[in-house]
Design an enzyme around this catalytic site. Structure first.
Site, PDB file in Angstrom:
ATOM      1  N   ASP A   1       0.849  -1.191   0.000  1.00 41.26           N
ATOM      2  CA  ASP A   1       0.000   0.000   0.000  1.00 41.26           C
ATOM      3  C   ASP A   1       0.892   1.251   0.000  1.00 41.26           C
ATOM      4  OD1 ASP A   1      -1.757   2.055   0.545  1.00 41.26           O
ATOM      5  OD2 ASP A   1      -2.614   1.109   2.327  1.00 41.26           O
TER       6      ASP A   1
ATOM      7  N   ASP B   1      -6.096   6.448  -5.554  1.00 40.53           N
ATOM      8  CA  ASP B   1      -6.600   7.783  -5.232  1.00 40.53           C
ATOM      9  C   ASP B   1      -7.435   7.727  -3.938  1.00 40.53           C
ATOM     10  OD1 ASP B   1      -7.210  10.456  -5.584  1.00 40.53           O
ATOM     11  OD2 ASP B   1      -8.564  10.162  -7.279  1.00 40.53           O
TER      12      ASP B   1
ATOM     13  N   TYR C   1      -8.260   2.748 -15.375  1.00 41.81           N
ATOM     14  CA  TYR C   1      -7.999   3.399 -16.669  1.00 41.81           C
ATOM     15  C   TYR C   1      -7.501   2.430 -17.736  1.00 41.81           C
ATOM     16  CZ  TYR C   1      -8.938   8.166 -14.951  1.00 41.81           C
ATOM     17  OH  TYR C   1      -9.542   9.306 -14.461  1.00 41.81           O
TER      18      TYR C   1
HETATM   19  P1  ADP Z   1      -5.947   4.597 -12.665  1.00 45.32           P
HETATM   20  O1  ADP Z   1      -7.304   5.247 -12.662  1.00 45.32           O
HETATM   21  O2  ADP Z   1      -4.840   5.579 -12.989  1.00 45.32           O
HETATM   22  O3  ADP Z   1      -5.910   3.345 -13.480  1.00 45.32           O
HETATM   23  P2  ADP Z   1      -6.118   3.036 -10.163  1.00 45.32           P
HETATM   24  O4  ADP Z   1      -6.050   3.551  -8.771  1.00 45.32           O
HETATM   25  O5  ADP Z   1      -7.381   2.401 -10.608  1.00 45.32           O
HETATM   26  O6  ADP Z   1      -5.690   4.263 -11.119  1.00 45.32           O
HETATM   27  O7  ADP Z   1      -4.952   2.001 -10.388  1.00 45.32           O
HETATM   28  C1  ADP Z   1      -3.596   2.333 -10.552  1.00 45.32           C
HETATM   29  C2  ADP Z   1      -2.760   1.237  -9.924  1.00 45.32           C
HETATM   30  O8  ADP Z   1      -2.704   1.431  -8.518  1.00 45.32           O
HETATM   31  C3  ADP Z   1      -3.305  -0.174 -10.152  1.00 45.32           C
HETATM   32  O9  ADP Z   1      -2.240  -1.004 -10.606  1.00 45.32           O
HETATM   33  C4  ADP Z   1      -3.795  -0.601  -8.768  1.00 45.32           C
HETATM   34  O10 ADP Z   1      -3.619  -1.997  -8.554  1.00 45.32           O
HETATM   35  C5  ADP Z   1      -2.869   0.185  -7.864  1.00 45.32           C
HETATM   36  N1  ADP Z   1      -3.330   0.462  -6.496  1.00 45.32           N
HETATM   37  C6  ADP Z   1      -4.590   0.474  -6.002  1.00 45.32           C
HETATM   38  N2  ADP Z   1      -4.585   0.782  -4.676  1.00 45.32           N
HETATM   39  C7  ADP Z   1      -3.270   0.979  -4.342  1.00 45.32           C
HETATM   40  C8  ADP Z   1      -2.588   1.311  -3.129  1.00 45.32           C
HETATM   41  N3  ADP Z   1      -3.244   1.520  -1.967  1.00 45.32           N
HETATM   42  N4  ADP Z   1      -1.229   1.412  -3.156  1.00 45.32           N
HETATM   43  C9  ADP Z   1      -0.545   1.228  -4.308  1.00 45.32           C
HETATM   44  N5  ADP Z   1      -1.120   0.909  -5.481  1.00 45.32           N
HETATM   45  C10 ADP Z   1      -2.471   0.787  -5.496  1.00 45.32           C
END
Ligand code: ADP
Length: 170
Positions: free
Chosen positions: A10, A34, A121
């Site tokens: 995370d 986010d 995305y």
């Molecule tokens: P986007 O809309 O840019 O695709 P996402 O948040 O849906 O953004 O996903 C971007 C990446 O972040 C994905 O590979 C997802 O698995 C990852 N992700 C989601 N939650 C976390 C977190 N708490 N820490 C790190 N990476 C995360």
């Protein structure tokens, strides 16, 4: 010399000066990474984001980190994958370039990136990995101002893609 690290977990738990957020154009908070960053930073983060008037795809904006360990959050908006013919690769590259440029101007030497655009995305993970590592390696050349760039992946499969890609370019 910039140190590159790949961690699986995370991003909100990483102890760096700035976390990079994969935000949306409205900077309103959302799902995925986010949501996790807003949750951990607390409601003040959304209030500051609301003052910024959004962020176009490919660009970056900086806020305070509030309850995070990180002092700052650099929000960048990755492209939505639409098949690859709409400039998605260049836009993703400019996310990394604009984040690093903003960080350098602000004197930030240690950052952690998520895998921008590879969640909802829908950017193909192998291509996104090459862009992320390629752009950061290019911009963190020997005389760069960065001590540490951490790539934080949320699953083992992505982490191993990053490890293979980094091993190829080092
Ligand atoms: P986007 O809309 O840019 O695709 P996402 O948040 O849906 O953004 O996903 C971007 C990446 O972040 C994905 O590979 C997802 O698995 C990852 N992700 C989601 N939650 C976390 C977190 N708490 N820490 C790190 N990476 C995360």
């Amino acid at each position: 010399m910039t140190k590159f690290d790949i961690v699986c977990g995370d991003i909100t738990e990483i102890r760096v000066t700035a976390l990079v957020n994969a935000a949306n154009e409205g900077l309103r908070g959302g799902s995925g990474v986010d949501g996790a960053i807003h949750q951990a930073a607390g409601p003040e983060l959304l209030r500051e984001c609301e003052q910024l008037g959004g962020c176009p795809t490919g660009q970056a904006r900086m806020t305070s980190g509030y309850r995070l360990f990180a002092d700052y959050v650099i929000h960048t908006v990755g492209p939505v994958w639409r098949g690859g013919g709409e400039g998605e690769a260049a836009l993703l590259g400019s996310c990394y370039a604009n984040v690093l440029s903003l960080a350098a101007k602000s004197g930030i030497r240690a950052l952690a990136f998520p895998a921008i655009s590879t969640g909802v995305y829908g950017f193909p993970k192998d291509r996104a990995t090459r862009i992320a590592i390629g752009m950061c390696r290019l911009l963190a050349a020997p005389d760069s101002p960065f001590d540490s760039l951490v790539f934080c992946l949320y699953d083992e499969e992505s982490a191993s893609l990053y490890k293979d890609c980094l091993a190829e370019v080092l």
